[in-house]
Design an enzyme around this catalytic site. Structure first.
Site, mmCIF file in Angstrom:
data_model
loop_
_atom_site.group_PDB
_atom_site.id
_atom_site.type_symbol
_atom_site.label_atom_id
_atom_site.label_comp_id
_atom_site.label_asym_id
_atom_site.label_seq_id
_atom_site.Cartn_x
_atom_site.Cartn_y
_atom_site.Cartn_z
ATOM 1 C CB SER A 132 -0.920 0.040 1.180
ATOM 2 O OG SER A 132 -1.410 1.094 1.284
ATOM 3 C CE LYS A 186 -3.220 -2.273 -0.127
ATOM 4 N NZ LYS A 186 -3.467 -2.262 -1.619
ATOM 5 C CG HIS A 189 -4.565 -0.801 4.111
ATOM 6 N ND1 HIS A 189 -4.814 -0.246 2.887
ATOM 7 C CD2 HIS A 189 -3.727 -0.005 4.684
ATOM 8 C CE1 HIS A 189 -4.308 0.937 2.600
ATOM 9 N NE2 HIS A 189 -3.519 1.134 3.778
ATOM 10 C CG ASN A 190 -7.175 -1.629 0.005
ATOM 11 O OD1 ASN A 190 -6.055 -1.065 0.472
ATOM 12 N ND2 ASN A 190 -7.088 -1.674 -1.513
ATOM 13 C CD GLU A 193 -7.571 3.459 0.598
ATOM 14 O OE1 GLU A 193 -6.428 2.804 1.041
ATOM 15 O OE2 GLU A 193 -7.662 3.686 -0.483
#
Ligand code: ATR
Length: 482
Positions: A132, A186, A189-190, A193
């Site tokens: 990222s 990941k 994480h997104n 986000e």
């Protein structure tokens, strides 16, 4: 090629992310073999950036593979999905036992599990690495979330750690867990986000509804960026709001079509949350908000058919309300992080990854899109051990308690004025659901027992129970039903 002159690492895929990662490796002193299906792209990278380090371009995959030090470390940065499978299939016949293939794309973690299994059976290592930080991060230091065998991390870790972002000398890269663990982290994480961006968007809508100019809004976000909300996304929100469109002289955000795109990681985060049965309503609402934004026929019809208030906020003390919006944003953001991290822990149990959440927070502190001051606090709260959820960490719970009145008022005022705040409201609903001594699930169980004889537990005595709703209304032990 003589063995002593072999390249340290190879990168396949010379689109923006791949070429920037290759440049990052070269700038850090590694010799980097380069390959792209279309050779002209490889040539262009070397022509433009060849002076930055030791690049070894190859036009043929065979030459690329032969040029690498063993065990080979090959990072694939191609289009996720069929592109990744195509690269893996073409590499397999060229590799030897112990070689490592890293997929640095945004692959679905189940695909990574499948690929890892396939390569493991062939004696090869497959590492699904979440990366990222966008284009700039890839070049200057991303946050890297590698999953795969521990053994492969021994050969790969030092390189990835060196090219990652650093905080106080600590790399934003650590071994996450086996097979799909890195891509899973990941993905979440997104998802976080998505919720963070949507919550920021809700704060922006509210500031706009207060009648603030874009310059004033930009100033407010810049000020917020100096406190608890200090983060990359808040920082760039200020810049994007301040940007004036050269063509029209209007704020750029006013001329951008209000239909948000998405590439799938937010959706996957919610899908996995549904499968695991872990609450993720903030992330789900942010995915759905993007979906509504990109549904022109629904929006056109609803604009014509549905009535509502004028979306103007009428507050007595504007500055005090702006401070309340800040608190609502901070609280909602904390709930989104808590939900995402809870999901990682659930998945970790389900898939046997044994993920250390404090380490995840640690490597998100820099390099990645959700980097934020809050992450240092999250890291230390989880590092203390035994935390059921971020929400109940003593310092976090206290701050939420201090903010809740403001948060409730912001949601109430937004609802009254017809300003949509799905993430603020979802986060607050989660907060209230989680802390309620009794929730409406007792009635749900009663209804389920009524229409489907699904039985219920009692608060006072042990056993499973059923009421004979269609008969004499008496209660019988659930075991005696059939
Ligand atoms: P962009 O990011 O420019 O939109 P993309 O289509 O997403 O491009 O592809 C990104 C990278 O994946 C490129 O390096 C691309 O190789 P080409 O330059 O030859 O198109 C690579 N890629 C995509 N599909 C691939 C495949 N099936 N096999 C090998 N590489 C592939």
């Amino acid at each position: 090629m003589s063995p002593e002159n072999r390249a340290d690492v190879g990168v396949i895929g010379m689109a923006v992310m791949g070429s920037n990662l290759a440049r990052n490796l070269a700038r850090n002193g590694y010799s980097v073999a380069l390959y792209n299906r279309t050779t002209s792209k490889t040539e262009a990278v070397v022509a433009e950036h060849g002076g930055e380090g030791d690049f070894r371009p190859a036009a043929e995959l065979e030459d690329f593979v032969a040029s690498l030090e063993r065990p080979r470390r090959i990072i694939s940065m191609v289009k996720a999905g069929r592109g990744t499978d195509a690269v893996i299939d073409s590499l397999i016949p060229l590799l030897e036992e112990g070689d490592i293939v890293v997929d640095g794309g945004n692959s679905q973690f189940e695909d990574t599990r499948r690929r890892e299994r396939k390569l493991r059976e062939l004696g090869l290592h497959f590492v699904g690495a979440g990366i990222s930080g966008g284009e700039v991060g890839a070049l200057e230091g991303p946050s890297i979330m590698p999953g795969g065998s521990r053994e492969s991390y021994e050969a790969l870790g030092p390189i990835l750690e060196k090219i990652s972002a650093h905080v106080d000398g600590e790399p934003c890269c650590t071994w996450i867990g086996t097979d799909g663990a890195g891509h899973y982290v990941k993905m979440v994480h997104n998802g976080i986000e998505y919720a963070d961006i949507q919550a920021i968007g809700e704060a922006y809508e509210l500031l706009k509804a207060l009648g603030l100019t874009y310059g004033e809004m930009a100033d407010i976000f810049a000020t917020w960026n100096t406190g608890d909300l200090d983060s990359y996304l808040i920082e760039i929100t200020s810049e994007v709001l301040r940007k004036v469109d050269a063509r029209t002289g209007k704020p750029l955000v006013e001329v951008i079509v209000d239909a948000a795109g998405m590439k799938g990681t937010g959706t996957w985060t919610v899908q996995s949350g549904l499968t695991l049965g872990t609450p993720l309503n903030t992330i789900a609402e942010s995915v759905f908000a993007r979906a509504v934004s990109s549904h022109p026929s629904l929006r056109k019809a609803a604009q014509a058919a549905l009535d509502g208030p004028d979306q103007k906020l009428h507050v007595e003390d504007r500055d005090a309300f702006i401070e309340q919006i800040r608190q609502a944003l901070w609280s909602s953001k904390v709930v989104a992080y808590a939900q995402g991290l809870d999901e990682i822990r659930m998945a970790s149990k389900e898939y046997g990854w044994d993920i250390d959440v404090s380490e995840v927070a640690k490597i998100w502190r820099a390099g990645c899109i959700i980097r934020a001051k809050l992450l240092e606090r999250i890291r230390s709260e989880y590092a203390a051990g035994g935390l059921v959820s971020l929400l109940v960490a003593p310092s976090v719970a206290q701050d939420l308690a201090d903010s809740q009145e403001a948060w409730r008022n912001v949601v109430a005022q937004a609802v009254a004025a017809g300003v949509p705040v799905p993430v603020f409201a979802a986060a607050l609903a989660h907060y209230d659901l989680a802390r309620a001594p009794r929730v409406n699930a007792a009635l749900t169980q009663g209804l389920r027992d009524y229409f489907g004889a699904h039985t219920y537990l009692r608060t006072d005595i042990d056993g499973v129970w059923h009421t004979d709703w269609s008969g004499d209304g008496s209660e019988i032990p659930g075991e005696d039903m059939h």
